[in-house]
Write an enzyme that holds these catalytic residues in place. Structure first.
Site, mmCIF file in Angstrom:
data_model
loop_
_atom_site.group_PDB
_atom_site.id
_atom_site.type_symbol
_atom_site.label_atom_id
_atom_site.label_comp_id
_atom_site.label_asym_id
_atom_site.label_seq_id
_atom_site.Cartn_x
_atom_site.Cartn_y
_atom_site.Cartn_z
ATOM 1 N N SER A 34 -9.060 3.390 -0.599
ATOM 2 C CA SER A 34 -7.997 3.571 -1.588
ATOM 3 C C SER A 34 -6.687 2.988 -1.082
ATOM 4 O O SER A 34 -6.580 2.487 0.032
ATOM 5 C CB SER A 34 -7.812 5.048 -1.903
ATOM 6 O OG SER A 34 -7.228 5.702 -0.788
ATOM 7 N N LYS A 35 -5.740 3.066 -1.940
ATOM 8 C CA LYS A 35 -4.400 2.528 -1.704
ATOM 9 C C LYS A 35 -3.860 2.845 -0.305
ATOM 10 O O LYS A 35 -3.226 2.007 0.326
ATOM 11 C CB LYS A 35 -3.461 3.129 -2.762
ATOM 12 C CG LYS A 35 -2.242 2.294 -3.027
ATOM 13 C CD LYS A 35 -2.536 1.167 -3.998
ATOM 14 C CE LYS A 35 -1.418 0.141 -3.929
ATOM 15 N NZ LYS A 35 -1.842 -1.161 -4.437
ATOM 16 N N ARG A 36 -4.109 4.044 0.140
ATOM 17 C CA ARG A 36 -3.468 4.425 1.407
ATOM 18 C C ARG A 36 -4.068 3.713 2.617
ATOM 19 O O ARG A 36 -3.562 3.825 3.722
ATOM 20 C CB ARG A 36 -3.495 5.945 1.590
ATOM 21 C CG ARG A 36 -4.834 6.508 1.987
ATOM 22 C CD ARG A 36 -4.853 8.027 1.922
ATOM 23 N NE ARG A 36 -6.205 8.515 1.925
ATOM 24 C CZ ARG A 36 -6.903 8.724 3.041
ATOM 25 N NH1 ARG A 36 -6.350 8.489 4.211
ATOM 26 N NH2 ARG A 36 -8.144 9.148 2.977
ATOM 27 N N GLY A 90 -4.323 0.486 2.702
ATOM 28 C CA GLY A 90 -3.863 -0.890 2.641
ATOM 29 C C GLY A 90 -4.208 -1.502 1.304
ATOM 30 O O GLY A 90 -4.314 -0.804 0.306
ATOM 31 N N GLU A 133 -3.031 -8.307 -4.275
ATOM 32 C CA GLU A 133 -2.377 -8.221 -2.974
ATOM 33 C C GLU A 133 -2.915 -9.275 -2.019
ATOM 34 O O GLU A 133 -2.209 -9.764 -1.141
ATOM 35 C CB GLU A 133 -2.566 -6.830 -2.374
ATOM 36 C CG GLU A 133 -1.928 -5.743 -3.233
ATOM 37 C CD GLU A 133 -2.179 -4.352 -2.689
ATOM 38 O OE1 GLU A 133 -1.618 -4.038 -1.630
ATOM 39 O OE2 GLU A 133 -2.953 -3.592 -3.291
#
Length: 603
Positions: A368-370, A372, A378
């Site tokens: 998930s986002k956390r 990276g 991105e």
RNA sequence: GGUCCCAUCGUCUAGCGGUUAGGACAUCGGCCUCUCACGCCGGUAACGCGGGUUCGAUUCCCGCUGGGAUCGCCA
């Protein structure tokens, strides 16, 4: 695949022949035929059979697999100890089922295909079906990639379908983002919301009529029923149960199973889940998967407003879009058995399923986002070429011997389901970086043109007016240095500015007062050089140093900082040539001024 | 907890009954060197445990342990 097929067939042939070989001596029982298969075995009186033969009849023979995937030999072994003697190769090949890809089209170029003519029915039709509830997730890309590779390899059709039935979270902007990301990746689709095709529409919210139609069929067949229980009622029941027994799992009690009159209350449609028996399918990567029916619930298929839920929408769409193979994440594996039930209730042939192991975060949790970057955009913003990303993703859960680096073309050629692994994996940024670097370094993977085209936006983003030709000349010096286009752009920055940006640290360390004279001398040296190319420049520089009793180390860094503002660059004289006489001399003179104004060394 | 799935170096993986268990990334040495890289040479590092089957199991079977998925009017 070919070799495997032969080996499996040979081994099976031998095993079964050995098992019932003796029957050849009783031709009258077989109407004169040689006994070498299950069909013949069936003709024999049971009393004549030995244990292995009864076992064969009971669980079925892999020979039955000729029409499609057969029973997994490993399971045969489990149920009949005699089969334990099967070689591992037999079992392993068998676990992949007996699915053989249709032959790729001969000499048919994609471009030559007529866009509107549907592919022949024996070619695979696969799909990628994201829901526009956010950016395109890196895990989703892998799913899309595997489907796409299969379609391109087999000459099949790749369908993009938008599953926008979650109206709370789906937005047209998200759909846009997903489509842009797919385009950037180069995973082109043959049918989809923006390109059309013969099986549209390609957004689920535009297919509501279709679901209604199929739901009526399900209800008529008794495989589904209307239910007027409200979400609130059910939630309350669920809460109550959890309060009583936290470990218990709530199941819909079947209140409306046989209710005909709902008194005008809004109704959802529920699946009438079978309660006994079991269902088995053969997964292309996981092999045979059997699930007992009693684990299913009467899941909601359609909301009260007529919008279908995932399981129904996917099944109806896959049927009506003629999807022959569904490859998706392992998190969907649990949905497959109920879906197959739905196919059967609808009288449709289920597609072949292939589930991909999960791509986890480095700590083993859900990516998930956390952890990276998870959004495709991105990676684009970091300056990673799409082919590199795709290469990394393909190698994740799939392998081709020891090979690590593939072009997209290689992947299309070499991809196959048999070489897909089953274990979940952890995403590794460093490995992605290494693969990316490999792509950036090799001209056969990233041509000069592709490199320059990919790099330009990053130069522009720095506010630089870079010209194509200059970038191209500099390229050989930077291919082995820039790990991403973003990095390369940063490293080339000094080439496109009137004066290099010299940070304080480099200036105080290298442009010290005692170097001013040397810098001035080198400026003069370069100004008067007759042959302005690397080797002669280096030679005269060396001669100057020798004259003064200095070494390369004494002046190289100050000159480097003077020319580029950086302490790490390609070879000094390559840089000088790249900058040209005028710019080099000017930069050295400017640095000499800065140096004389600067502090003494060590100050 | 029920159901399903998985299990080789830290990571991605090769292996398809007999191998000094291979490669890549990472890591640690060294070489090259005007800096940074590239490149080259070398090292450390894995078959989760226990039973079976077999002359022989990393490999086949079973159990255990561990991990994951899922149990919604999300997909």
């Amino acid at each position: 695949m070919q070799a495997d097929e032969l080996r499996v067939r040979d081994v099976l042939e031998a095993l079964v022949a050995a098992a019932i070989g003796a029957r050849a001596a009783e031709p009258e029982l077989l109407g004169g035929q040689r006994a070498h298969g299950l069909h013949e075995l069936r003709l024999l009186p049971e009393a004549l059979l030995d244990e292995r033969e009864r076992c064969l009849l009971h669980v079925g023979s892999p020979f039955d697999a000729r029409e499609g995937p057969g029973p997994e030999p490993a399971r045969l072994a489990r149920r009949c100890p005699i089969w334990t003697g099967c070689t591992s190769s037999l079992v392993r090949c068998g676990k992949r089922g007996f699915y053989h890809p249709p032959p790729p089209p001969r000499n048919v170029h994609r471009a030559k295909r007529r866009p509107m003519s549907s592919a022949p029915s024996d070619r695979p039709r696969v799909r990628f079906a994201p829901s526009p509830t956010g950016y395109l997730h890196i895990g989703g890309v892998r799913t899309a990639l595997f489907n796409w590779l299969w379609a391109r390899k087999t000459g099949g059709t790749f369908v993009l379908r938008i599953e926008d039935t979650d109206q709370e979270r789906s937005t047209p902007e998200n759909e846009r983002v997903i489509i842009d990301s797919m385009r950037w990746l180069g995973l082109d689709w043959d049918e989809g919301p923006d390109v059309g095709g013969g099986h549209g529409p390609y957004r689920q919210m535009e297919r509501l009529g279709l679901y209604a139609e199929f739901v009526e069929k399900l209800i008529a067949a008794g495989a589904a029923y209307r239910c007027s229980c409200t979400k609130e009622e059910l939630d309350a029941q669920r809460e109550a149960l959890k309060a009583r027994d936290p470990k218990a799992q709530f199941r819909y009690p079947g209140t409306c199973r046989d209710k005909k009159d709902h008194g005008g209350r809004p109704t959802v449609v529920r699946w009438r889940a079978p309660s006994s028996g079991s269902i088995t399918y053969v997964d292309l990567v996981f092999g045979e998967v059997t699930t007992p029916n009693h684990t299913f619930q009467d899941a909601v298929l359609v909301r009260a407003d007529g919008v279908p839920l995932y399981n129904l929408g996917a099944v109806v769409d896959d049927i009506t879009m003629g999807i022959t193979l569904v490859a998706r994440g392992r998190d969907h594996m649990i949905n497959t058995p109920p879906q197959i039930h739905l196919y059967e209730a609808l009288g449709a042939k289920p597609p072949v399923f292939a589930h991909l192991p999960m791509m986890l975060a480095p700590d083993g949790s859900k990516l998930s986002k956390r952890h990276g970057a998870v959004a495709v955009s991105e990676y684009r913003d970091k300056g990673i070429p799409p082919a590199a990303l795709l290469n990394y993703l393909a190698r994740f859960g799939w392998s081709h011997g020891d090979e690590e680096v593939f072009s997209l073309r290689d992947l299309v050629d070499k991809f196959d389901w048999a070489s897909c692994g089953r274990g979940d994996g952890k995403f590794d940024t460093k490995k992605l970086a290494a693969i990316t670097f490999e792509h950036l370094k090799r001209p056969e993977l990233t041509s000069d043109d592709a490199y320059v085209t990919g790099l330009m936006p990053f130069l522009e983003a720095r506010g630089l007016e870079a010209d194509d030709a200059r970038v191209r000349t500099a390229l050989p010096l930077y291919r082995e240095r820039g790990q991403t286009w973003l990095e390369t752009a940063e490293m080339m920055d000094y080439l496109f500015r009137a004066e290099p940006l010299i940070d304080d640290k480099s200036r105080t360390k290298f442009l010290t007062a005692d170097k001013a004279e040397g810098l001035r001398d080198v400026a003069r040296l370069f100004a008067g050089a007759t042959d302005f190319s690397a080797a002669p420049l280096e030679a005269s520089f060396a001669a100057y140093l020798a004259e003064r009793g200095l070494s390369m180390k004494d002046l190289a860094q100050p000159v480097r900082v003077a020319l580029t503002g950086r302490t790490a660059t390609p070879g000094l004289f390559e840089v000088v040539v790249l900058l040209g006489r005028e710019a080099s001399v000017a930069r050295l003179e400017r640095a000499a001024r800065l140096a004389s104004e600067g502090a003494a060394p060590g100050a």
